[in-house]
Every structure is written in C-alpha cells, then in structure tokens.
Design an enzyme around this catalytic site. Sequence first.
Site, PDB file in Angstrom:
ATOM      1  N   HIS A  44     -16.017  -7.826  -5.372  1.00  0.00           N
ATOM      2  CA  HIS A  44     -16.377  -7.543  -6.705  1.00  0.00           C
ATOM      3  C   HIS A  44     -16.744  -8.640  -7.605  1.00  0.00           C
ATOM      4  O   HIS A  44     -16.399  -9.734  -7.124  1.00  0.00           O
ATOM      5  CB  HIS A  44     -14.777  -7.020  -7.438  1.00  0.00           C
ATOM      6  CG  HIS A  44     -13.780  -8.062  -7.529  1.00  0.00           C
ATOM      7  ND1 HIS A  44     -12.791  -8.335  -6.650  1.00  0.00           N
ATOM      8  CD2 HIS A  44     -13.247  -8.712  -8.694  1.00  0.00           C
ATOM      9  CE1 HIS A  44     -12.116  -9.144  -6.794  1.00  0.00           C
ATOM     10  NE2 HIS A  44     -12.207  -9.507  -8.372  1.00  0.00           N
ATOM     11  N   HIS A 130     -18.660 -14.794 -10.159  1.00  0.00           N
ATOM     12  CA  HIS A 130     -18.868 -14.917  -8.987  1.00  0.00           C
ATOM     13  C   HIS A 130     -18.191 -13.820  -8.146  1.00  0.00           C
ATOM     14  O   HIS A 130     -17.238 -13.074  -8.896  1.00  0.00           O
ATOM     15  CB  HIS A 130     -18.506 -16.345  -8.450  1.00  0.00           C
ATOM     16  CG  HIS A 130     -16.830 -16.095  -8.763  1.00  0.00           C
ATOM     17  ND1 HIS A 130     -16.448 -16.513 -10.124  1.00  0.00           N
ATOM     18  CD2 HIS A 130     -15.865 -16.147  -7.881  1.00  0.00           C
ATOM     19  CE1 HIS A 130     -15.049 -16.429  -9.878  1.00  0.00           C
ATOM     20  NE2 HIS A 130     -14.769 -16.364  -8.647  1.00  0.00           N
TER      21      HIS A 130
END
Length: 192
Positions: A44, A130
């Site tokens: 995620h 990220h």
Amino acid sequence: MMTNTHYFLAIPIPTSVKQLYLEWRELMKEQLPFKTWVHHEDYHITLVFLGEAPFTKVQDVKTEMKKIAANHPAFTLKLSGLGYFGRQESPRIFWAGVDVSLQLTRLQKDIYEACERLGFMLEKRAYHPHMTLARRWGGEYEFPQGSLSDMMQPKDEHLEMKVENIVLYQTHLNRSPKYQPLSIFSLGENKG
C-alpha cells in the site's frame, strides 16, 4: 478489557501491480537478504498513520474521509525507483518510490489536516510516498545502495495505476497478511 489497535489511511495497490512485485521479490530475495519481506497483500502507499484509536474516533475518521474522498478526483500514480530509510549500510526500510503527483500531495495534505483536527498525534516529518517492500537489512555485508539505480525492477509500463479509493486499514501484528481493510472511500463522488 478492550484493547486498542493501530490504524492508518492508505492507497491500495492493484492486484496486477502486487503480483509484479511478488514475482520481483522472489528474484531479489537472495541478492537482498532483508530479515522481513512485506507480504504482497499488504502492499500500500500510506497517506497518514493514525496509531491507536478508540472506536468513536475511528468513526469520526470515517465521516471525515467520506467528505475528503468525495472532493478529490481519481488520478493516476506510477511506482518508480527503489530507495531506503535508515543507515546506508544497514537500512531499516526498503521501498519502491512514487513519481511526484500534485493530486497525491493535495489528497495527503487534506487527510493529514483533517486527522490533526480530530486530535491524532501525527508524524511531523515531510511526507515521502512509497510502498514498503522489506524491513531490517540482514546481510553479512553492507547494503548495496550504490547499485539501486541499476537494479532490475518490474517493467515500467506496468507500474502505472489508477487511484480511485483510499482505505482505512487496521493492523494485526500476529497475522500475515497483517493489514485488514476496514472502510473504503471512493474518490470523486462529488462530480457536480
């Protein structure tokens, strides 16, 4: 006695992209001996880490996220490059980067500000989007940070993804995968 758990808001990763990184991870595990590789179902892009919260506060977050999501249109993101957090010789987090996106920056800022207004104590460092791939370097040699740009990665043309939802996740540290989606908020429902 009721125990609190950790919550966070994030952008989910499409199954096709998860699969690419799962295949890539299997090729790279020996070359990059991290102690823990993230389960591919847990991939995620975190927007805001909330930490512990009582049920009533989680309900407040859901109410706010519906409003915020409705006022942000869906957009496209691209995963790009590799990097790390921590000491160069022994990183604690290894990640896939995200190309700069004004839409992502605006969405994250609105979510952050709403959660602060709700009383959450949030991370103060600048937001660095990220997707975490691995944790805690375990090699007997130093991490090869100089070769990150040359390192084989999944093919670029498959790493673009449409962001249509944000998700409220709950963490279960004793499970794998450990992140459970609790609520999904669709972007752009206020289309006028």
